[in-house]
Design a protein around this motif. Structure first.
Motif, PDB file in Angstrom:
ATOM      1  N   GLY A  55      50.608  47.688  43.124  1.00  0.00           N
ATOM      2  CA  GLY A  55      50.802  46.659  42.107  1.00  0.00           C
ATOM      3  C   GLY A  55      49.561  45.860  41.796  1.00  0.00           C
ATOM      4  N   GLN A  56      48.386  46.378  42.211  1.00  0.00           N
ATOM      5  CA  GLN A  56      47.118  45.699  41.943  1.00  0.00           C
ATOM      6  C   GLN A  56      46.271  46.541  40.988  1.00  0.00           C
ATOM      7  OE1 GLN A  56      44.861  43.686  44.888  1.00  0.00           O
ATOM      8  NE2 GLN A  56      46.481  43.757  46.437  1.00  0.00           N
ATOM      9  N   THR A  57      45.577  45.864  40.079  1.00  0.00           N
ATOM     10  CA  THR A  57      44.727  46.548  39.108  1.00  0.00           C
ATOM     11  C   THR A  57      43.277  46.498  39.562  1.00  0.00           C
ATOM     12  OG1 THR A  57      46.196  45.940  37.297  1.00  0.00           O
ATOM     13  CG2 THR A  57      43.961  46.616  36.705  1.00  0.00           C
ATOM     14  N   LEU A  58      42.638  47.667  39.625  1.00  0.00           N
ATOM     15  CA  LEU A  58      41.207  47.766  39.906  1.00  0.00           C
ATOM     16  C   LEU A  58      40.576  48.530  38.752  1.00  0.00           C
ATOM     17  CD1 LEU A  58      38.742  47.416  41.790  1.00  0.00           C
ATOM     18  CD2 LEU A  58      39.381  49.603  42.856  1.00  0.00           C
ATOM     19  N   ASN A  59      39.685  47.882  38.032  1.00  0.00           N
ATOM     20  CA  ASN A  59      39.010  48.519  36.897  1.00  0.00           C
ATOM     21  C   ASN A  59      37.857  49.378  37.392  1.00  0.00           C
ATOM     22  OD1 ASN A  59      40.635  47.031  34.987  1.00  0.00           O
ATOM     23  ND2 ASN A  59      39.356  45.249  35.448  1.00  0.00           N
ATOM     24  N   VAL A  60      37.826  50.628  36.945  1.00  0.00           N
ATOM     25  CA  VAL A  60      36.752  51.558  37.307  1.00  0.00           C
ATOM     26  C   VAL A  60      35.705  51.509  36.197  1.00  0.00           C
ATOM     27  CG1 VAL A  60      36.179  53.947  37.854  1.00  0.00           C
ATOM     28  CG2 VAL A  60      38.398  52.993  38.561  1.00  0.00           C
ATOM     29  N   VAL A  61      34.495  51.047  36.549  1.00  0.00           N
ATOM     30  CA  VAL A  61      33.459  50.766  35.554  1.00  0.00           C
ATOM     31  C   VAL A  61      32.369  51.832  35.619  1.00  0.00           C
ATOM     32  CG1 VAL A  61      31.803  49.064  34.704  1.00  0.00           C
ATOM     33  CG2 VAL A  61      33.938  48.305  35.785  1.00  0.00           C
ATOM     34  N   GLU A  62      32.083  52.452  34.482  1.00  0.00           N
ATOM     35  CA  GLU A  62      30.944  53.380  34.412  1.00  0.00           C
ATOM     36  C   GLU A  62      29.639  52.600  34.537  1.00  0.00           C
ATOM     37  OE1 GLU A  62      30.882  56.041  31.108  1.00  0.00           O
ATOM     38  OE2 GLU A  62      33.042  56.457  31.211  1.00  0.00           O
ATOM     39  N   SER A  63      28.613  53.245  35.093  1.00  0.00           N
ATOM     40  CA  SER A  63      27.326  52.567  35.259  1.00  0.00           C
ATOM     41  C   SER A  63      26.213  53.595  35.277  1.00  0.00           C
ATOM     42  CB  SER A  63      27.302  51.764  36.570  1.00  0.00           C
ATOM     43  OG  SER A  63      27.176  52.636  37.678  1.00  0.00           O
ATOM     44  N   ALA A  64      24.970  53.095  35.334  1.00  0.00           N
ATOM     45  CA  ALA A  64      23.819  53.988  35.467  1.00  0.00           C
ATOM     46  C   ALA A  64      23.747  54.590  36.859  1.00  0.00           C
ATOM     47  CB  ALA A  64      22.530  53.227  35.161  1.00  0.00           C
ATOM     48  N   GLY A  65      24.385  53.951  37.850  1.00  0.00           N
ATOM     49  CA  GLY A  65      24.383  54.487  39.199  1.00  0.00           C
ATOM     50  C   GLY A  65      24.035  53.465  40.262  1.00  0.00           C
ATOM     51  N   SER A  66      23.490  53.940  41.365  1.00  0.00           N
ATOM     52  CA  SER A  66      23.371  53.161  42.596  1.00  0.00           C
ATOM     53  C   SER A  66      22.632  51.838  42.453  1.00  0.00           C
ATOM     54  CB  SER A  66      22.679  54.003  43.675  1.00  0.00           C
ATOM     55  OG  SER A  66      23.513  55.054  44.109  1.00  0.00           O
ATOM     56  N   SER A 317      48.608  42.374  49.846  1.00  0.00           N
ATOM     57  CA  SER A 317      49.518  41.755  48.870  1.00  0.00           C
ATOM     58  C   SER A 317      49.915  42.796  47.829  1.00  0.00           C
ATOM     59  CB  SER A 317      48.840  40.561  48.195  1.00  0.00           C
ATOM     60  OG  SER A 317      48.515  39.574  49.150  1.00  0.00           O
ATOM     61  N   CYS A 318      51.058  43.383  48.026  1.00  0.00           N
ATOM     62  CA  CYS A 318      51.536  44.389  47.085  1.00  0.00           C
ATOM     63  C   CYS A 318      52.680  43.811  46.266  1.00  0.00           C
ATOM     64  CB  CYS A 318      52.019  45.640  47.810  1.00  0.00           C
ATOM     65  SG  CYS A 318      50.683  46.594  48.565  1.00  0.00           S
ATOM     66  N   ALA A 319      52.681  44.101  44.988  1.00  0.00           N
ATOM     67  CA  ALA A 319      53.733  43.609  44.098  1.00  0.00           C
ATOM     68  C   ALA A 319      54.213  44.763  43.243  1.00  0.00           C
ATOM     69  CB  ALA A 319      53.209  42.483  43.217  1.00  0.00           C
ATOM     70  N   LYS A 320      55.516  44.882  43.100  1.00  0.00           N
ATOM     71  CA  LYS A 320      56.052  45.925  42.230  1.00  0.00           C
ATOM     72  C   LYS A 320      55.857  45.514  40.782  1.00  0.00           C
ATOM     73  CE  LYS A 320      59.603  47.547  45.445  1.00  0.00           C
ATOM     74  NZ  LYS A 320      61.050  47.759  45.649  1.00  0.00           N
ATOM     75  N   ALA A 321      55.479  46.467  39.954  1.00  0.00           N
ATOM     76  CA  ALA A 321      55.298  46.185  38.530  1.00  0.00           C
ATOM     77  C   ALA A 321      56.645  45.863  37.887  1.00  0.00           C
ATOM     78  CB  ALA A 321      54.661  47.382  37.828  1.00  0.00           C
ATOM     79  N   GLU A 322      56.643  44.868  37.013  1.00  0.00           N
ATOM     80  CA  GLU A 322      57.878  44.502  36.321  1.00  0.00           C
ATOM     81  C   GLU A 322      58.222  45.554  35.270  1.00  0.00           C
ATOM     82  OE1 GLU A 322      57.947  40.663  34.688  1.00  0.00           O
ATOM     83  OE2 GLU A 322      57.241  39.648  36.487  1.00  0.00           O
ATOM     84  N   PRO A 323      59.515  45.769  35.017  1.00  0.00           N
ATOM     85  CA  PRO A 323      59.890  46.703  33.941  1.00  0.00           C
ATOM     86  C   PRO A 323      59.303  46.247  32.619  1.00  0.00           C
ATOM     87  CG  PRO A 323      61.797  46.101  35.289  1.00  0.00           C
ATOM     88  CD  PRO A 323      60.669  45.207  35.717  1.00  0.00           C
ATOM     89  N   ALA A 324      59.047  47.196  31.733  1.00  0.00           N
ATOM     90  CA  ALA A 324      58.396  46.875  30.460  1.00  0.00           C
ATOM     91  C   ALA A 324      59.208  45.902  29.626  1.00  0.00           C
ATOM     92  CB  ALA A 324      58.152  48.157  29.668  1.00  0.00           C
ATOM     93  N   ASN A 325      60.555  45.943  29.759  1.00  0.00           N
ATOM     94  CA  ASN A 325      61.395  45.072  28.945  1.00  0.00           C
ATOM     95  C   ASN A 325      61.959  43.902  29.736  1.00  0.00           C
ATOM     96  OD1 ASN A 325      63.091  46.516  30.549  1.00  0.00           O
ATOM     97  ND2 ASN A 325      64.604  46.966  28.946  1.00  0.00           N
ATOM     98  N   ALA A 326      61.276  43.520  30.824  1.00  0.00           N
ATOM     99  CA  ALA A 326      61.773  42.437  31.675  1.00  0.00           C
ATOM    100  C   ALA A 326      61.799  41.124  30.899  1.00  0.00           C
ATOM    101  CB  ALA A 326      60.882  42.298  32.907  1.00  0.00           C
TER     102      ALA A 326
END
Length: 344
Positions: A55-66, A317-326
């Protein structure tokens, strides 16, 4: 400008931009990886998938590298993670003692986990037989801020090979090699690297160079790219490799809400990776199978927040995603009353 001066100047432009968290909203979390066809970005996506399941968002970012990834862990807001080559870390340790600028640039950057070895690929025209034959040739060495750039530059320096260095990314380098504009190019990536997984590369015209020179073994690790790792490659090729390392920052939980929340994020993902390592080895990128979490590069400390997440009683800290129409909750009283009336 020498590589030491350039690297110091580049990292010294970094400054900490840490501020407060945005209320109760989920903290933005980012991992710096590499190019779209590299191994780093796939490893980053595997880690992000663990977060998503929690339930956590981690954005994967492109880069030039190390190089960009290392500095981003210090200077880029909401960037708690970055994947870095071990020779970049060796380079920094070599110059740190006598260079106040590098001392400042590395301050607070810590090991999260050592990962896998990534091979140094040099794709060249077939008439070029050895890496020494690159002398007086046009060789693409990657773009600045990339680990490939540092590795290629160091290898050519160590072996005293005077090549014409072309600073372009690997996608362009492959096109230029096929067009005859360059003679070879470096690419540091865990095999199998997606860039080479194409039947469009003509094995009669191009091949991977062996890299076995003894002077390189003080810095690099012997490795083999197995036969048929790529469609054009029929035989195994002995090369050198560097270790990919997941880096983070030593957040101070007493400083402000951003540091406190980022430390929690580092602890959570440390716990998720360790507890799900078997799953990563089974269904993640093939390089997970060779991950050795004990192979810590010498001279570097593991982050305090990392250790916090490895405690036996730690719970992420884990959280279940809410339904889309919650429902938002503001009409709960109305819905409750309506249901009661409908029962009558």
């Amino acid at each position: 400008m020498g590589i030491a001066t350039w690297f110091s100047a580049g990292l010294m432009s970094a400054c900490l931009l840490f501020g407060a968290s945005a209320g109760a909203a989920e903290l933005e979390k980012n991992i710096m990886t590499g190019g779209p066809k590299g191994t780093y970005i796939k490893i980053g996506r595997d880690i992000a998938a663990l977060g998503k399941a929690c339930g956590q968002t981690l954005n994967v970012v492109e880069s030039a590298g190390s190089l960009e990834n290392f500095s981003s862990v210090r200077k880029r807001k909401n960037t708690q993670f970055g994947i870095v080559q071990s020779d970049v870390l060796d380079y920094l340790k070599t110059f740190e003692a006598n260079d106040p600028e590098i001392q400042q640039a590395v301050k607070g950057v810590r090991i999260m986990f050592p990962l896998y070895n990534e091979e140094v690929h040099v794709l060249a025209r077939t008439e070029i037989k050895t890496i020494e034959d690159l002398a007086d040739k046009k060789v693409a060495v990657g773009v600045r801020d990339s680990g490939t750039f540092l590795t290629a530059t160091l290898i050519l320096d160590i072996l005293d090979i005077d090549a014409t260095q072309v600073e372009i990314n690997q996608d362009q380098a492959l096109k230029d090699l096929e067009a005859g504009k360059i003679d070879a190019f470096f690419y540091v990536a865990g095999a199998p690297a997606a860039l080479f997984d194409s039947d469009k590369i003509d094995g009669a015209k191009f091949h991977l160079l062996p890299i076995t020179q003894a002077p390189l073994l003080a810095t690099y690790i012997p490795a083999t790219i197995d036969a048929k790792s790529y469609p054009f490659q029929k035989e195994a090729v002995d090369v050198v490799s560097v270790k990919a390392v997941l880096m983070t920052f030593d957040y101070d939980k007493t400083r402000n809400a951003y540091h406190r929340d980022s430390c929690k994020a580092v602890a959570d993902f440390s716990n998720l990776i360790v507890n799900n390592l078997a799953q990563l080895k089974e269904s993640g990128h093939p390089k997970w199978k060779s991950v050795d979490l004990t192979a810590i590069p010498p001279g570097w400390k593991v982050g305090v927040c990392v250790k916090e997440g490895l405690a036996a009683d730690y719970k992420p800290s884990c959280a279940k995603a809410e339904p889309a129409n919650a429902e938002s909750g503001e009409n709960d009283d109305y819905l409750k009353l309506l249901k009661e009336r409908l029962k009558q």
